[in-house]
Enzyme design. Structure first.
Site, PDB file in Angstrom:
ATOM      1  N   ARG A 255     -62.715  10.834  51.768  1.00 38.36           N
ATOM      2  CA  ARG A 255     -62.210  10.690  53.139  1.00 38.36           C
ATOM      3  C   ARG A 255     -62.709   9.394  53.771  1.00 38.36           C
ATOM      4  NH1 ARG A 255     -64.209  14.935  56.715  1.00 38.36           N
ATOM      5  NH2 ARG A 255     -65.171  13.140  57.703  1.00 38.36           N
ATOM      6  N   HIS A 259     -63.017  13.248  60.146  1.00 36.93           N
ATOM      7  CA  HIS A 259     -62.189  14.448  59.960  1.00 36.93           C
ATOM      8  C   HIS A 259     -61.045  14.476  60.979  1.00 36.93           C
ATOM      9  CE1 HIS A 259     -61.118  18.677  59.515  1.00 36.93           C
ATOM     10  NE2 HIS A 259     -61.285  18.816  60.815  1.00 36.93           N
ATOM     11  N   TYR A 268     -72.798  11.834  58.598  1.00 27.69           N
ATOM     12  CA  TYR A 268     -72.938  12.502  57.293  1.00 27.69           C
ATOM     13  C   TYR A 268     -72.287  11.782  56.111  1.00 27.69           C
ATOM     14  CZ  TYR A 268     -68.322  14.322  58.607  1.00 27.69           C
ATOM     15  OH  TYR A 268     -67.012  14.427  58.999  1.00 27.69           O
TER      16      TYR A 268
HETATM   17  C1  TPP Z   1     -59.930  29.949  58.612  1.00 31.26           C
HETATM   18  C2  TPP Z   1     -60.532  28.724  59.233  1.00 31.26           C
HETATM   19  N1  TPP Z   1     -61.881  28.567  59.225  1.00 31.26           N
HETATM   20  C3  TPP Z   1     -62.443  27.469  59.784  1.00 31.26           C
HETATM   21  C4  TPP Z   1     -61.651  26.507  60.384  1.00 31.26           C
HETATM   22  C5  TPP Z   1     -62.292  25.265  61.003  1.00 31.26           C
HETATM   23  N2  TPP Z   1     -61.976  24.094  60.182  1.00 31.26           N
HETATM   24  C6  TPP Z   1     -61.029  23.222  60.555  1.00 31.26           C
HETATM   25  S1  TPP Z   1     -60.826  21.989  59.443  1.00 31.26           S
HETATM   26  C7  TPP Z   1     -62.040  22.608  58.439  1.00 31.26           C
HETATM   27  C8  TPP Z   1     -62.396  21.913  57.153  1.00 31.26           C
HETATM   28  C9  TPP Z   1     -61.365  22.030  56.091  1.00 31.26           C
HETATM   29  O1  TPP Z   1     -61.651  21.166  55.037  1.00 31.26           O
HETATM   30  P1  TPP Z   1     -60.698  20.960  53.815  1.00 31.26           P
HETATM   31  O2  TPP Z   1     -60.099  22.262  53.385  1.00 31.26           O
HETATM   32  O3  TPP Z   1     -61.423  20.191  52.793  1.00 31.26           O
HETATM   33  O4  TPP Z   1     -59.476  20.100  54.420  1.00 31.26           O
HETATM   34  P2  TPP Z   1     -59.513  18.614  55.031  1.00 31.26           P
HETATM   35  O5  TPP Z   1     -59.720  18.792  56.509  1.00 31.26           O
HETATM   36  O6  TPP Z   1     -60.609  17.862  54.391  1.00 31.26           O
HETATM   37  O7  TPP Z   1     -58.151  18.043  54.736  1.00 31.26           O
HETATM   38  C10 TPP Z   1     -62.581  23.757  58.993  1.00 31.26           C
HETATM   39  C11 TPP Z   1     -63.671  24.533  58.380  1.00 31.26           C
HETATM   40  C12 TPP Z   1     -60.247  26.728  60.397  1.00 31.26           C
HETATM   41  N3  TPP Z   1     -59.400  25.840  60.915  1.00 31.26           N
HETATM   42  N4  TPP Z   1     -59.717  27.827  59.811  1.00 31.26           N
END
Ligand code: TPP
Ligand code: MG
Length: 355
Positions: A255, A259, A268
């Site tokens: 990335r 985020h 981090y």
């Molecule tokens: C069920 C759920 N748990 C927690 C969250 C909070 N949350 C939003 S984005 C994220 C990280 C997701 O990371 P990843 O699957 O690697 O996708 P990326 O954002 O890196 O594309 C989290 C934990 C959420 N949106 N839905």
């Protein structure tokens, strides 16, 4: 049956570096196809960069940046037919632009405006999914249902590395494997789930390794190489159409942006790695490839960028011209008979907003 490439060094790549690593090519892509891929990459890149600015200007809400994820999105969608369905997460919020969804619609979504929702059947693009992984079973169920109806459609679900730790991913992958659903599970492994590194998500050497447990092939590809992503997805589509079932594609990147606009990733991330990723970002990498092939001049690239900027200017103007929705919409689809507290809340909102 599973084809698993164990190390990051074994990522599939087609685009070389103009020096020691030679360029490959995809035989099935014409020059027009190569240029269409480039136009799509620039459209998404421009969408993303303008969106961060619109956020800073207070014109859209918190925004999930997808800078340097464009090759994954463009390459994979290019391998689909119009009848195939796309199930995006928030990271692929603008992927519908590749299917003709207006920029204004997606910008309205980020403005929290009802004009930001579309009928998925109009574009073959499901709603943007914010809960992690909950759309993966939807995609697999859709794919299986389509097959039962004899429709010859493939469904592709996009999700992150973090999503592979969710029960919904496991359920969807199990179901897809057992039912031989014509589905593609496309994992954008950008190595971070907000501030959680992929090393905390799994002890497996790679996410593609998980595929074997679900009885499907797992493919690892360089997520910043639009041609490698295209080719891997095309093979997965062919397999799905032939009735051979699903594929897990792990598209690896790192990335290179926070985020989302609400995140301070300097706390981090490995800044040096980010710097390297940004230098080798996917749109510039592909432009240099096309220049080496002699099919794109810098003047043409400039014109394509200007076209994309015009799309965005018109998109934000149209989104901002939408009439403000009535505040009652906040509550409308939650309860048939709203509890008294919500009725009071709505009255209070109307008083504050004068609406
Ligand atoms: C069920 C759920 N748990 C927690 C969250 C909070 N949350 C939003 S984005 C994220 C990280 C997701 O990371 P990843 O699957 O690697 O996708 P990326 O954002 O890196 O594309 C989290 C934990 C959420 N949106 N839905
Ligand atoms: Mg991630």
């Amino acid at each position: 049956m599973s084809r698993v490439l164990p190390a990051e060094g074994d990522l599939r790549r087609i685009i070389g570096d103009g020096e020691a690593i030679p360029d490959g090519k995809v035989d099935s892509l014409s020059t027009d196809d190569l240029l269409a891929l480039h136009r799509n990459l620039v459209l998404l890149r421009t969408y993303d960069e303008r969106s961060v600015i619109y956020h800073r200007q207070g014109r859209i809400g918190t925004y999930a940046i997808f800078w340097n994820h464009e090759a994954m999105q463009v390459g994979s969608v290019f391998a689909l037919e119009e009848r195939d369905w796309i199930f995006p997460s928030y990271r692929e919020s603008a992927i519908g632009l590749l299917r003709g969804i207006p920029a204004a619609t997606v910008l309205s979504w980020w403005r929290g405006h009802p004009a930001g929702w579309w009928n998925p059947a109009d574009y073959g693009v499901a709603s943007i999914c914010v809960p992690i992984a909950t759309h993966v079973p939807h995609a697999v169920g859709f794919a299986w249902g389509s097959r039962l109806k004899g429709e010859d459609r493939v469904a592709i679900a996009y999700f992150g590395d973090g999503a592979t730790s969710e029960g919904a991913f496991h359920e969807a992958a199990t179901f897809a494997g057992v039912m031989k659903a014509p589905a593609i599970l496309f994992c954008n492994n950008n190595q971070w789930a907000i501030s959680t590194p992929v090393s905390a998500q799994t002890a497996a050497a790679t996410l593609a390794d998980k595929a074997i447990g679900y009885g499907m092939p797992g493919v690892r590809v360089d997520g910043c190489d639009v041609l490698a992503v295209y080719e891997a997805t095309q093979e997965a589509v062919a397999r799905a159409r032939a009735g051979e079932g699903p594929t897990l594609i792990e598209a690896v990147s790192y990335r290179a942006a926070p985020h989302a606009t609400a995140d301070d990733s300097s706390l981090y991330v490995d800044e040096e790695r980010v710097e390297r990723e940004r230098e080798n970002e996917c749109v510039g990498r592909y432009e240099r490839y096309l220049e080496r092939l002699g099919v794109l001049t810098s003047a043409e690239a400039e014109e394509i960028r200007n076209d994309a900027l015009a799309v965005m200017r018109e998109g934000i103007a149209a989104a901002e011209a939408e009439a403000r929705p009535d505040v009652s919409l906040l509550f409308e689809h939650a309860y048939a008979d709203p509890p008294a507290g919500l009725v009071d809340d709505l009255a209070e909102l109307r008083r504050i907003l004068g609406a």
